[in-house]
Enzyme design. Structure first.
Site, PDB file in Angstrom:
ATOM      1  CG  ASP A 121      -2.074   0.922   1.099  1.00 44.31           C
ATOM      2  OD1 ASP A 121      -2.338   1.398  -0.024  1.00 44.31           O
ATOM      3  OD2 ASP A 121      -2.732   1.191   2.113  1.00 44.31           O
ATOM      4  CG  HIS A 167      -0.027   2.127  -9.377  1.00 47.19           C
ATOM      5  ND1 HIS A 167      -0.228   1.746  -8.073  1.00 47.19           N
ATOM      6  CD2 HIS A 167      -1.154   2.811  -9.749  1.00 47.19           C
ATOM      7  CE1 HIS A 167      -1.419   2.165  -7.665  1.00 47.19           C
ATOM      8  NE2 HIS A 167      -1.990   2.820  -8.663  1.00 47.19           N
ATOM      9  CB  SER A 202      -8.515  -5.644  -3.792  1.00 42.97           C
ATOM     10  OG  SER A 202      -9.013  -4.333  -3.958  1.00 42.97           O
ATOM     11  CB  THR A 203     -12.952  -7.890  -5.451  1.00 38.71           C
ATOM     12  OG1 THR A 203     -12.772  -7.862  -4.028  1.00 38.71           O
ATOM     13  CG2 THR A 203     -12.697  -9.299  -5.924  1.00 38.71           C
ATOM     14  CG  ASN A 245      -7.538  -2.196  -5.718  1.00 37.17           C
ATOM     15  OD1 ASN A 245      -6.592  -2.958  -5.577  1.00 37.17           O
ATOM     16  ND2 ASN A 245      -7.824  -1.261  -4.818  1.00 37.17           N
ATOM     17  CD  GLU A 268       2.853 -13.839  15.330  1.00 37.65           C
ATOM     18  OE1 GLU A 268       2.846 -12.700  15.830  1.00 37.65           O
ATOM     19  OE2 GLU A 268       2.321 -14.832  15.878  1.00 37.65           O
TER      20      GLU A 268
HETATM   21  C1  FPP Z   1      -1.847   0.197  -3.373  1.00 38.60           C
HETATM   22  O1  FPP Z   1      -1.474   1.545  -3.374  1.00 38.60           O
HETATM   23  C2  FPP Z   1      -1.358  -0.456  -4.583  1.00 38.60           C
HETATM   24  C3  FPP Z   1      -2.141  -0.983  -5.557  1.00 38.60           C
HETATM   25  C4  FPP Z   1      -3.607  -0.976  -5.509  1.00 38.60           C
HETATM   26  C5  FPP Z   1      -1.560  -1.561  -6.785  1.00 38.60           C
HETATM   27  C6  FPP Z   1      -0.311  -2.365  -6.600  1.00 38.60           C
HETATM   28  C7  FPP Z   1       0.316  -2.525  -7.907  1.00 38.60           C
HETATM   29  C8  FPP Z   1       1.640  -2.608  -8.132  1.00 38.60           C
HETATM   30  C9  FPP Z   1       2.667  -2.625  -7.083  1.00 38.60           C
HETATM   31  C10 FPP Z   1       2.153  -2.656  -9.526  1.00 38.60           C
HETATM   32  C11 FPP Z   1       1.737  -3.829 -10.377  1.00 38.60           C
HETATM   33  C12 FPP Z   1       1.951  -5.153  -9.783  1.00 38.60           C
HETATM   34  C13 FPP Z   1       2.762  -6.117 -10.231  1.00 38.60           C
HETATM   35  C14 FPP Z   1       2.694  -7.440  -9.559  1.00 38.60           C
HETATM   36  C15 FPP Z   1       3.750  -5.923 -11.304  1.00 38.60           C
HETATM   37  P1  FPP Z   1      -2.581   2.663  -3.456  1.00 38.60           P
HETATM   38  O2  FPP Z   1      -2.729   3.070  -4.866  1.00 38.60           O
HETATM   39  O3  FPP Z   1      -3.831   2.198  -2.776  1.00 38.60           O
HETATM   40  O4  FPP Z   1      -1.889   3.799  -2.626  1.00 38.60           O
HETATM   41  P2  FPP Z   1      -2.581   4.917  -1.718  1.00 38.60           P
HETATM   42  O5  FPP Z   1      -3.168   4.207  -0.516  1.00 38.60           O
HETATM   43  O6  FPP Z   1      -1.430   5.782  -1.350  1.00 38.60           O
HETATM   44  O7  FPP Z   1      -3.609   5.606  -2.568  1.00 38.60           O
END
Ligand code: FPP
Length: 240
Positions: free
Chosen positions: A20, A37, A65-66, A68, A207
């Site tokens: 996150d 990202h 996630s679902t 997202n 944990e």
């Molecule tokens: C959470 O941060 C992150 C995500 C919803 C996306 C995660 C995706 C990646 C790390 C890149 C693609 C993945 C792979 C496996 C190559 P957020 O956007 O919710 O952050 P925030 O809470 O600061 O808004």
């Protein structure tokens, strides 16, 4: 009091991460969320390699996630593009790196190009005897449990299973994570103190480790700090 540094637990075999803070990381730099990202996907590569070097059997990350699915379409497209890029690279590198790749979640909801690449990485994974990296994509913990319940109900309806035979082991075989080692440690970055529908069944006795660090800033030393904190815990599994 236990002496500082006393290590009660052997190293974890299976670690999961809620990656996150990508959006906030980008916004703090005046950049679009997509940049967060992109940086987050680089952190993912670094930590996956490091986890392999640390001897983990399994690393599971929450990539989409679902819930997202409610994000703006452009942001979702950006995450899919990063996933496809990672999968294309993985097709070439996973055998050399000794990393098996697996997806947890609703495959049918994946874009077709990513789905085809995931089929390729499934085939390559069968030839690899190494750490399993599982990417949760279009994944929700509640959906996973419902899906398992439906699968087992269907098998009962077909007469292939009797309800009294549905025990923990049987149920776990119907989850996306079937065959993975039990989850030892769940790390959440980004300062939030919740599971956000991730690995709800599997986290029963994991944990938990929370950190304010935003995922793109998370380093191998931070990962080692989480492993060390884990090893200083006493896991009692409800005993004494
Ligand atoms: C959470 O941060 C992150 C995500 C919803 C996306 C995660 C995706 C990646 C790390 C890149 C693609 C993945 C792979 C496996 C190559 P957020 O956007 O919710 O952050 P925030 O809470 O600061 O808004």
């Amino acid at each position: 009091m236990r002496p500082t540094g006393a290590q009660d637990c052997p190293p974890p075999r299976h670690v999961a991460i809620i990656m996150d803070g990508n959006g906030r990381w980008a916004e703090a730099r005046g950049r679009p969320r997509r940049a967060g990202h992109v940086a987050g996907s680089e952190t993912f590569r670094t930590i996956a390699t490091h986890a392999k070097n640390r001897g983990l059997a399994a690393l599971t990350v929450y990539a989409f996630s679902t819930e997202n699915r409610q994000r703006p379409p452009a942001e979702i497209r950006g995450i899919f593009v990063l996933l496809e890029k990672y999968l294309r690279e993985a097709v070439d590198s996973m055998e050399r790196d000794g990393i098996r790749l697996r997806f947890l979640g609703d495959r049918d909801a994946m874009p077709p190009a990513a789905r085809r690449l995931a089929e390729q990485t499934d085939l390559i994974s069968q030839r690899i005897d190494g750490m399993t990296v599982s990417v949760a994509f279009h994944y929700g913990g509640q959906d996973e449990i419902l899906r398992a319940a439906r699968l087992l109900a269907e098998r009962c309806r077909e007469g292939k299973l009797a309800p009294p035979d549905i025990d923990h082991a049987c149920f776990e075989q119907a989850l996306y994570t079937a065959g993975l080692p039990p989850l030892d440690l769940l790390i959440r970055l980004g300062g939030e103190l919740r599971l956000s529908n991730f690995l709800l069944w599997q986290a029963a006795y994991a944990e938990l480790y929370f950190s304010d660090i935003l995922w793109p800033d998370f380093t191998t030393a931070d990962f080692d700090a989480a492993l060390a904190a884990y090893q200083n815990r006493r896991r009692r599994f409800g005993g004494v």
